[in-house]
Design a protein around this motif. Structure first.
Motif, PDB file in Angstrom:
ATOM      1  N   GLY A  89      -6.563   0.778 -11.480  1.00  0.00           N
ATOM      2  CA  GLY A  89      -6.307   2.241 -12.038  1.00  0.00           C
ATOM      3  C   GLY A  89      -5.779   2.933 -10.609  1.00  0.00           C
ATOM      4  N   ALA A  90      -6.145   3.834 -10.192  1.00  0.00           N
ATOM      5  CA  ALA A  90      -5.622   4.472  -8.944  1.00  0.00           C
ATOM      6  C   ALA A  90      -5.866   3.449  -7.214  1.00  0.00           C
ATOM      7  CB  ALA A  90      -6.015   5.871  -8.506  1.00  0.00           C
ATOM      8  N   GLY A  91      -5.815   2.688  -7.563  1.00  0.00           N
ATOM      9  CA  GLY A  91      -6.025   1.697  -6.509  1.00  0.00           C
ATOM     10  C   GLY A  91      -4.478   1.166  -5.869  1.00  0.00           C
ATOM     11  N   LEU A  92      -3.954   1.107  -7.245  1.00  0.00           N
ATOM     12  CA  LEU A  92      -2.302   0.211  -7.193  1.00  0.00           C
ATOM     13  C   LEU A  92      -1.627   0.647  -6.536  1.00  0.00           C
ATOM     14  CD1 LEU A  92      -1.177  -2.456  -7.788  1.00  0.00           C
ATOM     15  CD2 LEU A  92      -0.449  -1.299 -10.036  1.00  0.00           C
ATOM     16  N   PRO A  93      -1.604   2.262  -5.947  1.00  0.00           N
ATOM     17  CA  PRO A  93      -0.131   2.257  -5.820  1.00  0.00           C
ATOM     18  C   PRO A  93      -1.064   2.359  -4.010  1.00  0.00           C
ATOM     19  CG  PRO A  93      -0.971   4.107  -7.692  1.00  0.00           C
ATOM     20  CD  PRO A  93      -2.055   2.818  -7.659  1.00  0.00           C
ATOM     21  N   LEU A  94      -1.713   2.310  -3.718  1.00  0.00           N
ATOM     22  CA  LEU A  94      -2.559   2.023  -2.123  1.00  0.00           C
ATOM     23  C   LEU A  94      -2.134   0.680  -1.635  1.00  0.00           C
ATOM     24  CD1 LEU A  94      -3.696   3.653   0.150  1.00  0.00           C
ATOM     25  CD2 LEU A  94      -6.131   3.376  -0.603  1.00  0.00           C
ATOM     26  N   LEU A  95      -3.072   0.310  -3.028  1.00  0.00           N
ATOM     27  CA  LEU A  95      -1.573  -1.336  -2.132  1.00  0.00           C
ATOM     28  C   LEU A  95      -0.843  -1.637  -1.798  1.00  0.00           C
ATOM     29  CD1 LEU A  95      -3.361  -4.158  -1.963  1.00  0.00           C
ATOM     30  CD2 LEU A  95      -3.046  -4.949  -4.948  1.00  0.00           C
ATOM     31  N   GLU A  96       0.221  -0.852  -2.385  1.00  0.00           N
ATOM     32  CA  GLU A  96       0.849  -1.254  -2.167  1.00  0.00           C
ATOM     33  C   GLU A  96       1.738  -0.322  -0.965  1.00  0.00           C
ATOM     34  OE1 GLU A  96       2.970   0.169  -6.627  1.00  0.00           O
ATOM     35  OE2 GLU A  96       2.529  -1.953  -7.491  1.00  0.00           O
ATOM     36  N   LEU A  97       1.695   0.640  -0.987  1.00  0.00           N
ATOM     37  CA  LEU A  97       1.695   0.908  -0.299  1.00  0.00           C
ATOM     38  C   LEU A  97       1.674   0.591   2.187  1.00  0.00           C
ATOM     39  CD1 LEU A  97       3.262   3.768   1.214  1.00  0.00           C
ATOM     40  CD2 LEU A  97       0.444   4.633   0.818  1.00  0.00           C
TER      41      LEU A  97
END
Length: 277
Positions: free
Chosen positions: A123-131
């Protein structure tokens, strides 16, 4: 977790060097960041951590009600024994902005240079991982360790083991895949963490909140969507963010050899020489 085995992994001496000086446990929220003006100034790990060589990090991500928790383990080896994981740090961040969280992760990765940093990318962790991965690519000292930053979805199935009973065709570049045993991330990460506890290869401080999370989550079994053993695990609901972060670190530790093997298979396989009749 069996409580007696879990407590056997804990340093129960409150005044020990490990509990008083080496274990680093901090918590802050957005108001603390506003007060200091720079979130990195809140990150000040003990200098004693420098004596360790190999580190493994894990994180569970949260934004509003749920916090982000980061755990830092050092690999400890004794002659003739399997390596253990020693918990050196637990960082809890509440209601922290995305960019600030990414800055903290990059700072910690640059400081510890872990062999693997794994986070919950559900969920919301994916955008942070990509960043975080993008920041690492553009960082002058971290662009060669981007592949160590890993994201796992708790519901995905990954290669956990290989079946020795399956005969692998070495002439087939994908032959090893026939021997793969795949397990769900949440189930496998929990099993790995439990194995480390049962084998006394997990070293924990006297942190009552963390111990409570290890003991607080329970598992029941349902008969729908059965696993290969004819059952389905249902985990109790609650706040187990530090436990989930430990799951990620333990999974990264366990999966490192498997992922390296798969990568080597893909990179080094060569077709057999042609035979002309």
């Amino acid at each position: 977790f069996v409580l007696s085995r879990l407590m056997a992994c804990c340093d129960v001496s409150h005044s020990s060097f490990y509990n008083e000086s080496e274990y680093w446990n901090i918590e802050f929220d957005d108001s603390d960041v506003e007060d200091v003006g720079d979130i990195i100034s809140l990150i000040d790990p003990p200098g004693t951590h420098a004596k360790y060589k190999n580190f493994w990090m894990g994180a569970d991500i949260g934004w509003t009600l749920a916090p982000t928790v980061i755990v830092i383990f050092a690999e400890v080896s004794e002659k003739g024994k399997e390596p253990s994981l020693k918990l050196l740090g637990r960082i809890t961040m509440r209601r922290i902005k995305t960019m600030d969280q990414a800055d903290v992760f990059i700072h910690l990765i640059n400081t510890y240079r872990p062999l693997a940093f794994a986070m919950d990318s559900t969920g919301a962790g994916l955008p942070l991982l990509e960043l975080i991965q993008e920041k690492a690519r553009t960082h002058s000292e971290l662009n060669n360790v981007v592949d160590r930053i890993k994201g796992y979805n708790f519901s995905e199935k990954i290669v956990a083991e290989f079946d020795d009973a399956v005969e692998v065709d070495e002439d087939d570049p994908d032959g090893y895949k026939k021997a793969e045993i795949r397990k769900t991330v949440l189930v496998w990460a929990t099993d790995v963490l439990r194995m480390l506890v049962d084998e006394k290869r997990l070293i924990l401080p006297w942190d009552k909140e963390l111990i409570g999370e290890f003991q607080g989550q329970t598992v029941t079994y349902a008969k729908d969507a059965l696993d290969p053993y004819g059952r389905k695990r249902l985990y109790s609901f609650g706040y187990f963010h530090s436990l989930d972060a430990c799951r990620m670190a333990a999974l990264a530790f366990k999966q490192n050899a498997i992922e390296q093997f798969i990568k080597n298979q893909e990179d080094t396989w060569e077709a057999p020489a042609a035979i002309f009749l």
